[in-house]
Write a protein that holds these residues in place. Structure first.
Motif, PDB file in Angstrom:
ATOM      1  N   PRO A  48      79.390  46.783  47.404  1.00 26.43           N
ATOM      2  CA  PRO A  48      77.940  46.946  47.285  1.00 26.43           C
ATOM      3  C   PRO A  48      77.506  47.402  45.889  1.00 26.43           C
ATOM      4  O   PRO A  48      76.492  46.938  45.363  1.00 26.43           O
ATOM      5  CB  PRO A  48      77.613  47.996  48.352  1.00 26.43           C
ATOM      6  N   THR A  49      78.283  48.303  45.286  1.00 20.93           N
ATOM      7  CA  THR A  49      77.984  48.753  43.929  1.00 20.93           C
ATOM      8  C   THR A  49      78.086  47.603  42.941  1.00 20.93           C
ATOM      9  O   THR A  49      77.209  47.411  42.086  1.00 20.93           O
ATOM     10  CB  THR A  49      78.942  49.889  43.525  1.00 20.93           C
ATOM     11  N   LEU A  50      79.159  46.828  43.053  1.00 19.86           N
ATOM     12  CA  LEU A  50      79.352  45.694  42.147  1.00 19.86           C
ATOM     13  C   LEU A  50      78.254  44.652  42.327  1.00 19.86           C
ATOM     14  O   LEU A  50      77.753  44.083  41.351  1.00 19.86           O
ATOM     15  CB  LEU A  50      80.725  45.067  42.386  1.00 19.86           C
ATOM     16  N   TYR A  51      77.871  44.411  43.570  1.00 17.09           N
ATOM     17  CA  TYR A  51      76.803  43.446  43.834  1.00 17.09           C
ATOM     18  C   TYR A  51      75.504  43.914  43.187  1.00 17.09           C
ATOM     19  O   TYR A  51      74.823  43.160  42.468  1.00 17.09           O
ATOM     20  CB  TYR A  51      76.615  43.265  45.339  1.00 17.09           C
ATOM     21  N   ALA A  52      75.137  45.165  43.434  1.00 14.68           N
ATOM     22  CA  ALA A  52      73.876  45.695  42.897  1.00 14.68           C
ATOM     23  C   ALA A  52      73.880  45.705  41.376  1.00 14.68           C
ATOM     24  O   ALA A  52      72.837  45.514  40.742  1.00 14.68           O
ATOM     25  CB  ALA A  52      73.640  47.102  43.435  1.00 14.68           C
ATOM     26  N   ALA A  53      75.046  45.925  40.789  1.00 15.54           N
ATOM     27  CA  ALA A  53      75.140  46.037  39.331  1.00 15.54           C
ATOM     28  C   ALA A  53      75.177  44.690  38.630  1.00 15.54           C
ATOM     29  O   ALA A  53      74.747  44.586  37.472  1.00 15.54           O
ATOM     30  CB  ALA A  53      76.386  46.840  38.951  1.00 15.54           C
ATOM     31  N   THR A  54      75.677  43.648  39.312  1.00 17.04           N
ATOM     32  CA  THR A  54      75.961  42.404  38.592  1.00 17.04           C
ATOM     33  C   THR A  54      75.361  41.139  39.178  1.00 17.04           C
ATOM     34  O   THR A  54      75.203  40.153  38.452  1.00 17.04           O
ATOM     35  CB  THR A  54      77.482  42.181  38.493  1.00 17.04           C
ATOM     36  N   ALA A  55      75.057  41.107  40.458  1.00 17.99           N
ATOM     37  CA  ALA A  55      74.600  39.856  41.083  1.00 17.99           C
ATOM     38  C   ALA A  55      73.206  39.489  40.571  1.00 17.99           C
ATOM     39  O   ALA A  55      72.299  40.325  40.588  1.00 17.99           O
ATOM     40  CB  ALA A  55      74.580  39.988  42.604  1.00 17.99           C
ATOM     41  N   PRO A  56      73.000  38.257  40.137  1.00 17.05           N
ATOM     42  CA  PRO A  56      71.685  37.855  39.635  1.00 17.05           C
ATOM     43  C   PRO A  56      70.565  38.021  40.659  1.00 17.05           C
ATOM     44  O   PRO A  56      69.417  38.260  40.295  1.00 17.05           O
ATOM     45  CB  PRO A  56      71.880  36.377  39.265  1.00 17.05           C
ATOM     46  N   ASP A  57      70.906  37.898  41.960  1.00 12.66           N
ATOM     47  CA  ASP A  57      69.855  37.968  42.975  1.00 12.66           C
ATOM     48  C   ASP A  57      69.704  39.348  43.611  1.00 12.66           C
ATOM     49  O   ASP A  57      68.935  39.515  44.560  1.00 12.66           O
ATOM     50  CB  ASP A  57      70.083  36.915  44.064  1.00 12.66           C
ATOM     51  N   ALA A  58      70.400  40.366  43.085  1.00  8.44           N
ATOM     52  CA  ALA A  58      70.177  41.731  43.571  1.00  8.44           C
ATOM     53  C   ALA A  58      68.765  42.156  43.184  1.00  8.44           C
ATOM     54  O   ALA A  58      68.304  41.883  42.077  1.00  8.44           O
ATOM     55  CB  ALA A  58      71.203  42.690  42.981  1.00  8.44           C
ATOM     56  N   GLU A  59      68.068  42.833  44.090  1.00 13.29           N
ATOM     57  CA  GLU A  59      66.653  43.144  43.880  1.00 13.29           C
ATOM     58  C   GLU A  59      66.406  44.628  43.667  1.00 13.29           C
ATOM     59  O   GLU A  59      67.005  45.474  44.334  1.00 13.29           O
ATOM     60  CB  GLU A  59      65.838  42.670  45.083  1.00 13.29           C
ATOM     61  N   GLY A  60      65.506  44.918  42.749  1.00 14.62           N
ATOM     62  CA  GLY A  60      65.087  46.292  42.549  1.00 14.62           C
ATOM     63  C   GLY A  60      64.403  46.830  43.791  1.00 14.62           C
ATOM     64  O   GLY A  60      63.696  46.106  44.487  1.00 14.62           O
ATOM     65  N   GLY A  61      64.612  48.110  44.075  1.00 15.18           N
ATOM     66  CA  GLY A  61      64.007  48.729  45.245  1.00 15.18           C
ATOM     67  C   GLY A  61      64.713  48.424  46.544  1.00 15.18           C
ATOM     68  O   GLY A  61      64.262  48.837  47.611  1.00 15.18           O
TER      69      GLY A  61
END
Length: 315
Positions: free
Chosen positions: A247-260
């Protein structure tokens, strides 16, 4: 979504700061970030352990671009010194990961209850001091990822006894600090949006991962039963630290991770599995609590943010 570490994009020319990078989730996140080309600043309380962790990563990733820096989140002086050493440097992603869990009551160098002080106030101060590095007003695409816990769902912020001076329970204090993490992440995102800043704030939780975090409480309290139960749970129930870092890696690097957003494992009881977007607790969406916590945190740490207070939602 079946996102794995293989989906981490190319990170060359990206600089990441990871607190608590010498063990557990922080170490595994550092390993995968470095594997994909990121420069990683490993912010560690103990630089000896940090250098040992860096050597461990380099054994897997020989060309890893790592830098170990002292940053003790139980000391505002150490946090400020760390931020001063990074002055003028560009940071693309800040991962607020370090933490302590369910320990007997103690206090930080600045007199804060340790769990609230390290898990929340330390990261609040660090983030505020690194805003310029993150280039939030410069058109750069930066992210702040704050690692909470599913235990935040049990948390309640007690403004009348934030430091647990009148009444202290190790688990209540931990849950309060983890709720504070989510409240902070959401309030930061609202302020970034109000400022029209090109940055995102994201909250995550690792589920139940097999790390050393679970042993700090029983070690410090001297409870053999608690220690045995923690070892059993880590063996039988927990997923690996590598999975817990997703989850940390996804939030930090995935282009489609969303703020908030709030991301965590989507498997059994949200304790294990691939990351997915989830709902956090009802309390975590309370904007008035978040606003009050922000003011108290700024007053306690002496750190102010160059960000406007968000407007109240229209009814």
């Amino acid at each position: 979504m079946n996102w794995t570490a293989d989906d981490v994009p190319d990170l060359h020319d990206r600089t990441m700061v990871v607190t608590g990078a010498n063990s557990g989730i922080g170490l595994e996140a550092t390993r995968e970030l470095a594997r994909n080309g990121a420069t990683v600043v490993m912010a560690c309380r103990d630089t000896e352990r940090g250098e040992a962790a860096a050597a461990d990563v380099r054994a897997d990733v020989p060309d890893a671009d790592l830098r170990v820096e002292a940053c003790d989140l139980a000391s505002l002086e150490s946090i400020r010194a760390f931020a001063e050493r990074l002055e003028g440097e560009t940071i693309d992603v800040l991962i607020n990961n370090a933490g302590v869990m369910a320990i007997p009551r103690s206090e930080t160098d600045d007199g804060f209850e340790t769990q609230f002080g390290v898990n929340h106030l330390g990261h609040f101060a660090l983030t505020g001091l690194l805003l310029e590095n993150l280039g939030i007003h410069e058109g750069r695409d930066s992210r702040i990822v704050t690692v909470s816990s599913a235990m935040h769902e049990r948390g309640e912020v007690d403004f009348d006894d934030l430091q647990g001076e009148d009444s202290y329970d190790p688990w209540d204090a931990y849950c309060q600090s983890k709720l504070a993490n989510v409240l902070f992440a959401y309030e930061l995102e609202r302020r970034l949006l109000t400022a029209d800043a090109n940055a995102e704030s994201v909250a995550v939780h690792p589920g139940y991962a097999n790390t050393q975090l679970q042993f700090r409480g029983p070690e410090q309290s001297g409870s053999r039963i608690w220690m045995a139960a923690s070892r059993l749970a880590n063996t039988v129930v927990a997923q690996s630290a590598e999975m817990g870092a997703l989850p940390t890696l996804y939030a930090a690097t995935a282009p489609d991770a969303e703020g908030g957003a709030y991301y965590g494992p989507g498997g059994l009881l949200n304790m294990r599995g691939a990351p997915e977007r989830q709902a956090s607790s009802d309390r975590s969406y309370d904007r008035e609590t978040a606003r009050q916590l922000w003011k108290v945190s700024s007053d306690l740490t002496g750190v102010t943010y160059d960000l406007p207070e968000p407007k109240a939602p229209s009814s």
